[in-house]
Every structure is written in C-alpha cells, then in structure tokens.
Design an enzyme around this catalytic site. Structure first.
Site, PDB file in Angstrom:
ATOM      1  N   ASP A  95      59.649  77.449  44.048  1.00 31.63           N
ATOM      2  CA  ASP A  95      58.727  76.932  45.071  1.00 31.63           C
ATOM      3  C   ASP A  95      57.460  76.377  44.431  1.00 31.63           C
ATOM      4  OD1 ASP A  95      57.945  79.498  44.274  1.00 31.63           O
ATOM      5  OD2 ASP A  95      57.153  80.035  46.238  1.00 31.63           O
ATOM      6  N   LEU A 100      62.732  82.423  42.014  1.00 28.37           N
ATOM      7  CA  LEU A 100      62.974  81.497  43.122  1.00 28.37           C
ATOM      8  C   LEU A 100      61.720  81.342  43.961  1.00 28.37           C
ATOM      9  CD1 LEU A 100      64.725  79.879  45.168  1.00 28.37           C
ATOM     10  CD2 LEU A 100      65.391  82.095  46.153  1.00 28.37           C
ATOM     11  N   ASP A 101      61.277  82.425  44.544  1.00 31.26           N
ATOM     12  CA  ASP A 101      60.090  82.466  45.401  1.00 31.26           C
ATOM     13  C   ASP A 101      59.408  83.803  45.160  1.00 31.26           C
ATOM     14  OD1 ASP A 101      58.182  82.469  47.400  1.00 31.26           O
ATOM     15  OD2 ASP A 101      59.615  82.694  49.039  1.00 31.26           O
ATOM     16  N   PRO A 102      58.477  83.854  44.222  1.00 34.22           N
ATOM     17  CA  PRO A 102      57.803  82.734  43.557  1.00 34.22           C
ATOM     18  C   PRO A 102      58.573  82.212  42.343  1.00 34.22           C
ATOM     19  CG  PRO A 102      56.837  84.792  42.829  1.00 34.22           C
ATOM     20  CD  PRO A 102      57.870  85.152  43.860  1.00 34.22           C
ATOM     21  N   CYS A 127      61.118  79.762  52.252  1.00 31.62           N
ATOM     22  CA  CYS A 127      62.291  80.126  51.467  1.00 31.62           C
ATOM     23  C   CYS A 127      62.988  81.307  52.126  1.00 31.62           C
ATOM     24  CB  CYS A 127      61.895  80.496  50.041  1.00 31.62           C
ATOM     25  SG  CYS A 127      63.293  80.897  48.971  1.00 31.62           S
TER      26      CYS A 127
END
Length: 384
Positions: free
Chosen positions: A135, A130-132, A164
């Site tokens: 994004d 997700l993050d990283p 995020c």
C-alpha cells in the site's frame, strides 16, 4: 557515524505462520544460508517440507537465547512473529550487530531502539509486507506521478484512499475467511480510527460503524477506516501546497460483512479482554479454514488531485489476487515484498537506520517493477 555493517549472507526467518510463503523460497535462492526458526525443530522441518524447501533451509527450534547464540555480525533476522515480540528480537540483533526486518508497523518499543541501531550501522526494515507495505508503494508512486504532472507548488486539494482486505475467494455466509490470527482481527476492530473526511478530522471509536460501500471494477465491497491515518500524510510526503479533503487508510470486506458480523460487534462493544480472547477462539472453531478454501487479497489505492474547476488528476492502483493450491494470496502478498526488502539489505541497497517498504516515488516504482517481474500482478490506471 559507524559504517553500515556488511551483510553476512545469512538470513534467520522467525516463524512459519499464515503469512510465510514464497518469499522464504525467494530468499533461499538469493541468500547464502537460511535458517527457519519455529516452535520446535520438527515443526520447522514440516513447514519447510510443506513449502518444498527441505534441504534449502535449516530448521531450528526458536527461543530468543537460542537465536542470539547463533547470530553473527551482518546476519539478517526476519520476524514473522506478532508485533509485541519485535522489540526483543531487535535488542538481540543489536547485541550481535545483526540487521532486522519485519512486515509490521513500527511500534514505540522498536522506535526507541532505532537510534542505537543506526549508530551501530544496522538496518531496521519495517512496514514491508502487504498492508503496511505494498500500500505504501502504491501511494508513493501515485503521489510522485501527480507531483510531476501538477507541480508540488501548485495549490490543490486532494483525496487519497487506501483500502486493503483479505476475503474468501468464494463468498460464504460469514463473509470472511481468517487469514491471520482471529484475536488480532478482533483487536484491530476495537482500536479507534482517525482520518480526514470532507476536510474534517474524524474519529470513529467503533470503526465498523463507519462502514460504507466501496465499488471496484463494478464489484461492491464494504470499507471502514482502520487505525490512525493522519500521520501518513507526513510519511507520504504530500506537498504542503496541497490541502487534504479526504485521507483514509482502511479495510475492505465483502458486501454484506457488516450485517453478517452484527453478533460479533455486539460482543466487541461490551466485552472485556478475557471475553474477546474467548470470542476469538470461538470464531476460529466456528469458521475453520480448510485445505480446499482459497483466499483473495484486494488492495486499492486511489488519489485525486484537483487544481481548479474541472481540472482533476486521478490515479489508482488495484491488486486483486486469489490464492492457489501452492500458496495463499495473503502469504504471497506479505512474504514477497518482505523478501525483496531483505534482498536489498543483503545487497547493501538499504542504509542503516529505520527503513520502510517505500519512502520515495522512485524507490516505490523500482520495488513495484521488481515485484511485477516476480509475478505479483496489479494494475495502474491514470486519467485526467
């Protein structure tokens, strides 16, 4: 250079914590064979039962020697373990000529092994969660669209923000819900943040002190910078003719979070490692997650490129997802893109060497289309 090792079709998924979700199920549909490694075989079997995957993946008790003994050339190892464990796993992969994937940032220890892995024909996939992860997909996609509209050689200034956060779907007094290890949350807050603001490089030793309001679709959040944003200017391939005014990658929290966490910040500023470890245990006990709780993931990436007075290109992506009875939002958003990356290892779509979730606009748009087709919803807004 050695040819890329063909994928065998076998995937070893290591760990079944809070971020393991429907991505594992997606791999069970695509891979020829999946093994889930957990602390004990019984816990691995229980995790598979909880995900509705009994009989579709093989439970295993994880130790590094046990994993190494079962690895074969072309297998794919997916690490859901903490980042410090990745170097040891990658070393075992190199010894067996197996590929490696994780959702975490590239650590120096992993980076040291990449040249040898690439020479051996192995894929090393990182930053694919997700993050990283997502994004990066959003950022590359926006930059590619702006580059097409404006031109890479056109002098311009730009502002890129990427925030995020995992938050409770129903706000609570603590203004937070632990969706990953409490100690990891606290240690992230203890790490200085470096970023660009109004054209100046800025460092915040205590990132929470740089918290500010951030409004998304009329809802007020709180945002603060996280880690070191500066290297991502090069990683995202922003045109040299464009001058950054603001470049921040950071974290989103519910409005009121900074005030609710003031007692925590006092201890973060003064406590040593032992005290912070104890604090993490105390917070986990004081704010437990129940089966009735629902989490929410919010990811916002925005880009503004100004080429002259009253001439501005704008674009933004927003992902806003609430978990349900089957899966948390965090597990879905981390495991789905990671599983997509693993599928591209299996089908030969990723080259040997270091790969991230996205490194070009075209590839990002392709991955986003695939994720959208699987039900991961987000919105794109463009304006002049």
């Amino acid at each position: 250079m050695t040819d890329r090792v063909p994928a065998s079709g076998t995937v070893h998924w290591i760990g079944a914590g809070l971020s393991t979700g429907s991505g594992l199920a997606a791999l069970c549909e695509r891979a020829e064979r999946v093994r889930l490694w957990h602390r004990t075989e019984e816990r691995a079997a229980a995790a598979l039962a909880g995900l509705g995957l009994t009989g579709r993946a093989e439970p295993r008790a994880f130790t590094l020697p046990a994993l190494a003994a079962e690895l074969a050339p072309g297998d794919v190892v997916v690490s859901m373990l903490p980042a410090p464990e990745h170097a040891g796993l990658l070393s075992a992969c190199a010894g067996a000529r197996a590929h490696f994937a994780c959702s975490s940032y590239v650590s120096p220890e992993v980076l040291e092994q990449v040249p040898a892995a690439e020479a051996a024909g192995l894929v090393v996939l990182t930053e694919a969660g997700l993050d990283p992860g997502i994004d990066h997909l959003f950022a590359h996609s926006l930059i590619g669209r702006a580059r097409t509209e404006i031109g890479a050689d056109t002098p311009a200034t730009y502002r890129l923000t990427s925030y995020c956060g995992g938050v409770p779907a129903v706000p609570n007094d603590f203004r937070y819900r632990f969706s990953w290890a409490p100690l990891g949350v606290l240690n992230a807050l203890r790490s200085p943040a470096r970023y660009l603001e109004d054209g100046d490089e800025t460092t915040s030793v205590r990132p929470w002190q740089a918290t500010r309001p951030h409004i998304l679709d009329g809802e007020t959040f709180e945002a603060y910078p996280n880690r070191d944003s500066i290297p991502f200017i090069a990683q995202y391939g922003l045109p040299a003719a464009w001058t950054p005014r603001t470049f921040v990658r950071g974290t989103l929290r519910l409005d009121g979070w900074r005030k609710a966490w003031e007692p925590v910040f006092e201890q973060l500023g003064a406590g040593d490692d032992e005290r912070i470890t104890a604090l993490a245990r105390e917070l986990a006990a004081a704010h437990p997650t129940t089966d009735e709780d629902r989490d929410r993931v919010v990811l916002s990436v925005s880009l503004e490129v100004e080429t002259g007075p009253d001439r501005t290109w704008t674009g933004s992506y927003l992902l806003d997802l609430v978990g349900d009875t089957e899966e948390s939002a965090m597990a879905r958003c981390v495991s789905r893109p990671l599983a997509l990356g693993v599928r591209h290892i299996l089908d030969g779509g990723l080259p040997a060497g270091l790969n991230r979730a996205a490194e070009t606009a075209r590839r990002s748009d392709s991955w986003l289309a695939e994720l959208a087709a699987e039900g991961l919803r987000f919105t794109l807004r463009l304006g002049q």
